[in-house]
Enzyme design. Structure first.
Site, PDB file in Angstrom:
ATOM      1  CD  GLU A 126      -8.894  35.222  -6.866  1.00  0.00           C
ATOM      2  OE1 GLU A 126      -9.530  34.281  -6.421  1.00  0.00           O
ATOM      3  OE2 GLU A 126      -8.220  36.015  -6.165  1.00  0.00           O
ATOM      4  CE  LYS A 128     -17.063  39.808  -9.937  1.00  0.00           C
ATOM      5  NZ  LYS A 128     -18.368  39.193  -9.980  1.00  0.00           N
ATOM      6  CG  ASP A 130     -21.729  34.467 -13.559  1.00  0.00           C
ATOM      7  OD1 ASP A 130     -22.182  35.042 -12.553  1.00  0.00           O
ATOM      8  OD2 ASP A 130     -22.242  34.553 -14.681  1.00  0.00           O
ATOM      9  CE1 TYR A 236     -14.651  34.987  -2.994  1.00  0.00           C
ATOM     10  CE2 TYR A 236     -15.131  33.428  -4.738  1.00  0.00           C
ATOM     11  CZ  TYR A 236     -15.551  34.406  -3.864  1.00  0.00           C
ATOM     12  OH  TYR A 236     -16.860  34.801  -3.862  1.00  0.00           O
ATOM     13  CE  LYS A 324     -18.520  41.712 -14.101  1.00  0.00           C
ATOM     14  NZ  LYS A 324     -19.639  42.349 -13.443  1.00  0.00           N
ATOM     15  CB  CYS A 429     -47.754  60.774 -15.475  1.00  0.00           C
ATOM     16  SG  CYS A 429     -47.659  59.205 -14.590  1.00  0.00           S
ATOM     17  CB  CYS A 432     -51.277  59.925 -12.101  1.00  0.00           C
ATOM     18  SG  CYS A 432     -49.960  61.135 -12.264  1.00  0.00           S
ATOM     19  CB  CYS A 447     -44.922  61.539 -13.079  1.00  0.00           C
ATOM     20  SG  CYS A 447     -46.452  61.776 -12.183  1.00  0.00           S
ATOM     21  CB  CYS A 453     -48.136  59.645  -9.534  1.00  0.00           C
ATOM     22  SG  CYS A 453     -47.764  58.440 -10.824  1.00  0.00           S
TER      23      CYS A 453
HETATM   24  S1  IVH Z   1     -13.273  38.371  -3.616  1.00  0.00           S
HETATM   25  C1  IVH Z   1     -14.058  41.539  -0.356  1.00  0.00           C
HETATM   26  N1  IVH Z   1     -12.801  36.709  -5.563  1.00  0.00           N
HETATM   27  O1  IVH Z   1     -17.913  38.460  -6.939  1.00  0.00           O
HETATM   28  C2  IVH Z   1     -14.060  40.881  -1.673  1.00  0.00           C
HETATM   29  N2  IVH Z   1     -15.026  37.469  -5.286  1.00  0.00           N
HETATM   30  O2  IVH Z   1     -18.779  41.235  -7.317  1.00  0.00           O
HETATM   31  C3  IVH Z   1     -14.567  39.503  -1.624  1.00  0.00           C
HETATM   32  N3  IVH Z   1     -16.623  36.492  -6.855  1.00  0.00           N
HETATM   33  O3  IVH Z   1     -19.572  38.824  -3.888  1.00  0.00           O
HETATM   34  C4  IVH Z   1     -14.781  38.916  -2.948  1.00  0.00           C
HETATM   35  N4  IVH Z   1     -15.187  35.214  -7.918  1.00  0.00           N
HETATM   36  O4  IVH Z   1     -19.453  36.467  -4.944  1.00  0.00           O
HETATM   37  C5  IVH Z   1     -13.719  37.438  -4.947  1.00  0.00           C
HETATM   38  N5  IVH Z   1     -12.248  35.179  -7.210  1.00  0.00           N
HETATM   39  C6  IVH Z   1     -13.161  35.912  -6.578  1.00  0.00           C
HETATM   40  C7  IVH Z   1     -14.504  35.888  -6.969  1.00  0.00           C
HETATM   41  C8  IVH Z   1     -15.414  36.699  -6.300  1.00  0.00           C
HETATM   42  C9  IVH Z   1     -16.454  35.582  -7.828  1.00  0.00           C
HETATM   43  C10 IVH Z   1     -17.905  37.132  -6.518  1.00  0.00           C
HETATM   44  C11 IVH Z   1     -18.251  37.168  -5.063  1.00  0.00           C
HETATM   45  C12 IVH Z   1     -18.484  38.615  -4.743  1.00  0.00           C
HETATM   46  C13 IVH Z   1     -18.747  39.185  -6.097  1.00  0.00           C
HETATM   47  C14 IVH Z   1     -18.418  40.654  -6.123  1.00  0.00           C
END
Ligand code: IVH
Length: 747
Positions: A126, A128, A130, A236, A324, A429, A432, A447, A453
């Site tokens: 699914e 991710k 943002d 999710y 990612k 440094c 300092c 340093c 420092c």
């Molecule tokens: S699952 C235990 N699913 O990504 C895992 N997270 O980098 C729970 N996020 O803190 C997260 N889309 O804020 C999950 N489809 C998705 C997501 C997602 C965005 C975010 C979420 C999490 C962060 C982790």
């Protein structure tokens, strides 16, 4: 405010006095509203105070206070919200960057579950999103609480704001009695553009990207503002539940959808890694036209019973990973290279850039890593960027991936100004003047000033008060820096004597810029509140090199109490020198052996070097480095820091003011193996070795690889050999795998 003087007519003195009054009044209004849930002034009055404050600041910018209420617009300070402890920690995800990482992920899941290549193992894929994560708690179908992630353990209470979000139902029918839905709050591209246009019309600040806009809008102290901001929500995942939603991830998503939540339509069940990667490409292809920001694809093991068995590492689940998207990049001018001195003395080169937008965010600083990186070679002297060095004035390529700090990745020599000179990395440094030393094999120059420092001392203090460390309300980076400059706080212990040292504190503090009666009292209260601190947090707060949050908590769980930890460190201390000497000797032997064309004789050297180290020291060292996640690097850093007289004295002074709570051992209540040392041997059939270890540790047991007089229990599968014999000789309890499951059944 009846007889309010016009801002134009205010003298400087009057303006300063009024700014102080406004800061106090607005802070009090915030507390009344959010912490006590009892607003004492109308929203209109609140807005009027805020506007007046902004107008005075606009006319007298130099009078703007460090605790200015205007800084609280957009990103409200955490102090403004009540705090909520998550019933189940909110975890993050580990990251993957290419296809191979996904194949390894699948392999590691299979290994953990003891599944063969041929066994079916499905995942969901699914987008991710943002945005920022949010936990929604429903009781009997009614939304009763909404909390941000915060540090994962404690978040902010944003219930009033969450209620204004259209995608979040306030009532559910047919839901489990207790249900915590987790998901992501985000803002669409169109709504983001609209909002920024409205902000510009009103003379407000533009948000850098939709994520910041969503965060700023959700974390508004005034829910009426949130209401006007078009936020959305995708569900999710979930937290506490009175009844399971389903037995698969996909089923749970469907169930959340039928309860009335928005779930992402690109979520798909994938039967193989190939299908996962195909869905990744599909989502990537749609990314530009989705209308909201995503930064990768999340894969999750579909079978919830498997998820349960896989469980969590310190901060991430074993059953999920984020794949990612590649980094975003742009070209710009490198105006200057600055050197920053960090908490551990590291000299870090920072690129000051002509501001440029990289993937929607304006970037004006980027990291240049270290001196070799600038010179164009890696730590072993091998060329990087085909050996091109980086110079002030150069035209450089900048990239950022997700949340990470932007980096300078490349340089365009055809655009190099003729006057550009190779960069000379300082050997003293800049803060300092102490020698900045680069040890052999270390890419970083440090340093050598230690606590003398100022940069190191200040950075240490900032770290100490930071959110995951002592998190003292009203004492942030800015305040600590000021206190340091004034000589009021030179080391962490000074924070806890601040009140006593300044004649009841209040008066002296009140006369300082930015502090009033109330804020001073609040500060002392907040400091007192943190005299009681968890062992793991304290260890992390000390800011020792290599001892991050995870390592600090691992250490805390292992030793349990400060006394036990300090004793163990003292016992193991001489081993650090032995270890380092051994490493040096091994390097020398490797070098010699390769020159003489023979095999290096490492084990002989290792034995010889440790021969004179007393048994108890070795045992303490083995115990320390035997902790899952703690290697020699962390151990050496810990032992050397505690071994330095000045540093140890500073730690002892601090500890004298604290009430250190023993580390929590999660789920160990009623655990029959808590505190016991367990050894697994032979073939296990119902669980893998990794799973056995993780489960035992989560029940408070210590898992060891070898049998000794300290062993309490041996779990022996078929084919157990010498370990079983030894355990028998020592009279240790021996059970088989079924016996183990019977033993822990109720826990
Ligand atoms: S699952 C235990 N699913 O990504 C895992 N997270 O980098 C729970 N996020 O803190 C997260 N889309 O804020 C999950 N489809 C998705 C997501 C997602 C965005 C975010 C979420 C999490 C962060 C982790």
């Amino acid at each position: 405010m009846g007889q309010e003087i016009s801002v134009e007519a205010l003298s400087e003195k009057e303006a300063a006095a009024e700014l102080e009054r406004l800061a106090t009044a607005l802070a009090a209004a915030n507390t009344a509203y959010h912490t006590q849930d009892a607003p004492d002034i109308s929203d209109a009055h609140y807005d009027a105070l805020k506007r007046r404050n902004a107008a005075i600041e606009a006319r007298f910018p130099e009078l703007k206070r460090s605790d200015s209420p205007s800084d609280q617009v957009g990103a409200a300070p955490a102090e403004g919200f009540g705090k909520i402890r998550h019933a189940q920690r909110m975890m993050s995800l580990s990251n993957a960057f290419d296809d191979d990482d996904i194949l390894s992920f699948d392999q590691s899941v299979r290994r953990y579950l003891a599944l063969s290549e041929a066994d079916p193992l499905a995942y969901t894929a699914e987008p991710k999103i943002d945005g920022l994560s949010l936990a929604l708690r429903y009781e009997n179908g009614a939304l009763v609480q909404a909390a941000t992630r915060g540090d994962g353990t404690v978040g902010e209470n944003v219930t009033a704001n969450a209620r204004t979000i259209g995608d979040i139902p306030t009532h559910l029918t047919g839901a489990p009695k207790t249900l915590e839905i987790r998901g992501e709050v985000y803002m669409s591209h169109a709504d983001f553009a609209d909002l920024n246009a409205r902000q510009a019309q009103r003379g407000g600040k533009a948000f850098a990207n939709p994520r910041n806009a969503a965060a700023g809008s959700l974390r508004q102290l005034d829910p009426n503002i949130t209401k006007d901001r078009p936020l959305r929500f995708f569900a999710y995942s979930w937290g506490v539940l009175s009844d399971a939603l389903s037995d698969t991830q996909m089923g749970a998503i469907d169930r959340m959808k039928s309860l009335g939540f928005q779930t992402n339509p690109l979520t798909k069940r994938c039967a193989t890694p190939a299908e996962m990667l195909a869905q990744y490409r599909e989502i990537e292809a749609q990314r530009a036209t989705l209308g909201y920001d995503i930064d990768g694809v999340v894969y999750k093991v579909d079978d919830l019973a498997f998820q349960d068995r896989l469980g969590f590492r310190s901060t991430t689940p074993r059953w999920a990973i984020a794949h990612k998207f590649p980094a975003e990049l742009a070209w710009t001018r490198l105006e200057a290279i600055d050197i920053q001195v960090g908490r551990t003395g590291a000299l870090s080169p920072v690129a000051r850039l002509t501001p440029v937008t990289v993937g929607g965010v304006v970037v004006s600083n980027a990291t240049l890593h270290n001196e070799d990186y600038i010179a164009g070679c890696d730590a072993n002297g091998a060329p990087i960027r085909e050996g091109k060095d980086i110079r002030e004035g150069d035209w450089v390529k900048v990239y950022r991936a997700g949340d990470v700090i932007p980096k300078v990745a490349d340089v365009d020599l055809s655009k190099r100004p003729e006057t550009a000179k190779p960069f000379t990395f300082p050997t003293t440094c800049p803060e300092c003047g102490s020698d900045a030393i680069r040890e052999e094999g270390d890419a970083v120059r440090r340093c050598s000033g230690g606590l003398i420092c100022p940069a190191q001392a200040v950075e240490k203090l900032k770290h100490f008060v930071s959110r995951s460390a002592f998190d003292i309300e009203g004492l942030g980076a800015k305040q600590v820096e000021q206190f340091y400059l004034d000589g009021w706080i030179r080391e962490p212990a000074d924070i806890f004597t601040l009140k006593d040292r300044y004649g009841g504190g209040l008066k002296a503090l009140k006369n300082r810029e930015g502090w009033g009666d109330k804020s001073a009292q609040n500060l002392f209260d907040a400091i007192d509140e943190k005299r009681t601190i968890a062992l793991g947090r304290l260890l992390f707060a000390l800011g020792l090199r290599h001892v991050g949050e995870v390592a600090a908590n691992d250490l805390a769980r292992h030793y349990g109490s400060w006394a036990a930890l300090a004793e163990a460190i003292d016992a193991a201390k001489p081993a650090a020198e032995a270890y380092l000497a051994t490493e040096r000797a091994l390097d020398e032997e490797r070098r010699l052996a390769s020159k003489e064309g023979r095999r290096a004789n490492l084990s002989v050297i290792r034995k010889a070097m440790w021969k004179d180290v007393p048994g108890p020291v070795q045992a303490a060292w083995d115990d320390l480095t035997g902790i899952d996640g703690i290697g020699a690097t962390v151990a050496v850093s810990l032992l050397t820091s505690f071994g330095q007289e000045a540093e140890r004295a500073s730690i002892d002074r601090l500890v004298a003011h604290l009430d250190i709570q023993d580390a929590e051992r999660p789920q160990t209540e009623g655990s029959p193996v808590a505190g016991k040392t367990v050894v697994f041997t032979g073939t296990l059939t119902r669980m893998t070795r990794a799973e056995a270890k993780a489960r035992a540790e989560s029940l408070g047991a210590k898992v060891s690889g070898s049998v000794s007089s300290k062993t309490d229990l041996l779990v022996a599968g078929p084919g157990a050999g010498s370990k079983e014999t030894k355990a028998r000789e020592l009279g240790i309890d021996i059970i088989d795998e079924d016996g183990w499951f019977d033993l822990i059944a109720g826990a």
